[in-house]
Design an enzyme around this catalytic site. Sequence first.
Site, PDB file in Angstrom:
ATOM      1  N   CYS A  12      62.131  60.852  51.087  1.00  0.00           N
ATOM      2  CA  CYS A  12      61.217  61.868  51.626  1.00  0.00           C
ATOM      3  C   CYS A  12      61.384  61.961  53.120  1.00  0.00           C
ATOM      4  O   CYS A  12      62.614  61.601  53.478  1.00  0.00           O
ATOM      5  CB  CYS A  12      59.662  61.497  51.454  1.00  0.00           C
ATOM      6  SG  CYS A  12      59.317  59.827  52.040  1.00  0.00           S
ATOM      7  N   ASN A  15      59.577  58.125  54.633  1.00  0.00           N
ATOM      8  CA  ASN A  15      60.029  56.887  53.944  1.00  0.00           C
ATOM      9  C   ASN A  15      58.613  55.832  54.125  1.00  0.00           C
ATOM     10  O   ASN A  15      58.870  54.360  54.110  1.00  0.00           O
ATOM     11  CB  ASN A  15      61.098  56.330  54.205  1.00  0.00           C
ATOM     12  CG  ASN A  15      61.651  55.107  53.286  1.00  0.00           C
ATOM     13  OD1 ASN A  15      62.271  54.121  53.282  1.00  0.00           O
ATOM     14  ND2 ASN A  15      61.088  55.301  51.737  1.00  0.00           N
ATOM     15  N   CYS A  17      55.510  57.036  52.856  1.00  0.00           N
ATOM     16  CA  CYS A  17      54.228  57.561  52.046  1.00  0.00           C
ATOM     17  C   CYS A  17      54.898  57.996  50.412  1.00  0.00           C
ATOM     18  O   CYS A  17      54.712  57.243  49.593  1.00  0.00           O
ATOM     19  CB  CYS A  17      53.679  58.725  52.434  1.00  0.00           C
ATOM     20  SG  CYS A  17      52.676  58.619  54.248  1.00  0.00           S
ATOM     21  N   ARG A  18      55.409  59.072  50.314  1.00  0.00           N
ATOM     22  CA  ARG A  18      56.002  59.512  48.947  1.00  0.00           C
ATOM     23  C   ARG A  18      56.904  58.915  48.391  1.00  0.00           C
ATOM     24  O   ARG A  18      56.821  58.229  47.286  1.00  0.00           O
ATOM     25  CB  ARG A  18      56.303  61.068  49.198  1.00  0.00           C
ATOM     26  CG  ARG A  18      55.018  62.097  49.448  1.00  0.00           C
ATOM     27  CD  ARG A  18      55.681  63.536  49.998  1.00  0.00           C
ATOM     28  NE  ARG A  18      56.211  63.365  51.137  1.00  0.00           N
ATOM     29  CZ  ARG A  18      56.856  64.333  51.718  1.00  0.00           C
ATOM     30  NH1 ARG A  18      56.857  65.563  50.998  1.00  0.00           N
ATOM     31  NH2 ARG A  18      57.360  64.315  52.945  1.00  0.00           N
ATOM     32  N   SER A  19      58.059  58.551  49.134  1.00  0.00           N
ATOM     33  CA  SER A  19      59.306  58.015  48.654  1.00  0.00           C
ATOM     34  C   SER A  19      59.068  56.527  48.153  1.00  0.00           C
ATOM     35  O   SER A  19      59.546  55.910  47.199  1.00  0.00           O
ATOM     36  CB  SER A  19      60.661  58.148  49.198  1.00  0.00           C
ATOM     37  OG  SER A  19      60.483  57.574  50.569  1.00  0.00           O
ATOM     38  N   ASP A 123      53.399  66.827  51.280  1.00  0.00           N
ATOM     39  CA  ASP A 123      53.443  65.743  52.193  1.00  0.00           C
ATOM     40  C   ASP A 123      51.993  65.335  52.701  1.00  0.00           C
ATOM     41  O   ASP A 123      51.193  66.032  53.086  1.00  0.00           O
ATOM     42  CB  ASP A 123      54.010  66.181  53.540  1.00  0.00           C
ATOM     43  CG  ASP A 123      54.141  65.282  54.903  1.00  0.00           C
ATOM     44  OD1 ASP A 123      53.347  64.238  54.609  1.00  0.00           O
ATOM     45  OD2 ASP A 123      54.663  65.355  55.850  1.00  0.00           O
TER      46      ASP A 123
HETATM   47  P1  4NP Z   1      56.325  60.808  54.062  1.00  0.00           P
HETATM   48  O1  4NP Z   1      55.457  61.075  54.880  1.00  0.00           O
HETATM   49  O2  4NP Z   1      57.522  61.779  54.281  1.00  0.00           O
HETATM   50  O3  4NP Z   1      55.835  60.901  52.414  1.00  0.00           O
HETATM   51  O4  4NP Z   1      56.777  59.253  54.223  1.00  0.00           O
HETATM   52  C1  4NP Z   1      55.389  61.427  56.055  1.00  0.00           C
HETATM   53  C2  4NP Z   1      55.369  60.385  56.890  1.00  0.00           C
HETATM   54  C3  4NP Z   1      55.264  60.491  58.298  1.00  0.00           C
HETATM   55  C4  4NP Z   1      55.644  61.690  58.859  1.00  0.00           C
HETATM   56  C5  4NP Z   1      55.595  62.941  58.082  1.00  0.00           C
HETATM   57  C6  4NP Z   1      55.485  62.656  56.819  1.00  0.00           C
HETATM   58  N1  4NP Z   1      55.565  62.024  60.363  1.00  0.00           N
HETATM   59  O5  4NP Z   1      55.574  62.994  60.925  1.00  0.00           O
HETATM   60  O6  4NP Z   1      55.635  60.885  61.001  1.00  0.00           O
END
Ligand code: 4NP
Length: 154
Positions: A12, A15, A17-19, A123
Site C-alpha cells: 500500500c 505500510n 494500515c492496509r497492507s 485508504d
Molecule cells: P496505508 O495508509 O497506505 O494503508 O498504510 C496510509 C498511511 C499513511 C498515509 C497515507 C495512507 N500518510 O499519508 O501518511
Amino acid sequence: MSKHPMNVLAVCLGNICRSPMAEGLLRHHIQQRGLRCRVDSAGTSAHHAGEHPDRRAQQEMRRHGIDISKQTSRQLVRKDFERFDWILVMDRSNLANAQELAGHNEGHLAKIKLFVPDAEVPDPYYGGAEGFSQVYDMVDAAAERWVATWQSDI
Ligand code: 4NP
C-alpha cells in the site's frame, strides 16, 4: 509463475494500515489451509518506515483475533520483484508506483496485481474506524480467494 513455495508481498502507500492488515489476513488463511508461503508487506512511500501498524489497524485485526502488532513498515524496493512471485497492491496509485519501480521488466510487471481484482481498497488513514472495518472485510474475502488459488497451484 507457480513457484514452490509461494512468496507474496502486499503493498500500500504507508505500510501501516492496509497492507499490514493484508499480511495478517494472508498469513491467517495460509495457516488455516496448512500451506507454506512467505508473506510480507511494504509501502511505496518510506514515510512511516520502522513504525508498527496504525493503532486502528491493530485494533480492527485484534477484534478478529489476529495480532499484527509486531510488524514494522518498510518501503517497497526493486529487489522485491525478484524475491516475490506476487506483488499485490491496494489501489491504482500503488499500482502506478509499483509499475514505475518495476520499469520495463515484463516479468516483474506481470507479478503486480490489485489485491482485490478490479477494485481498489480505499485508504482509511484520514477516516474513522468504519474505514478499517471496510478494509478488513474487503481484504479478508480477497485474501481467502488468493490463498485458495495458490493451494490449487502448489
Ligand atoms: P496505508 O495508509 O497506505 O494503508 O498504510 C496510509 C498511511 C499513511 C498515509 C497515507 C495512507 N500518510 O499519508 O501518511
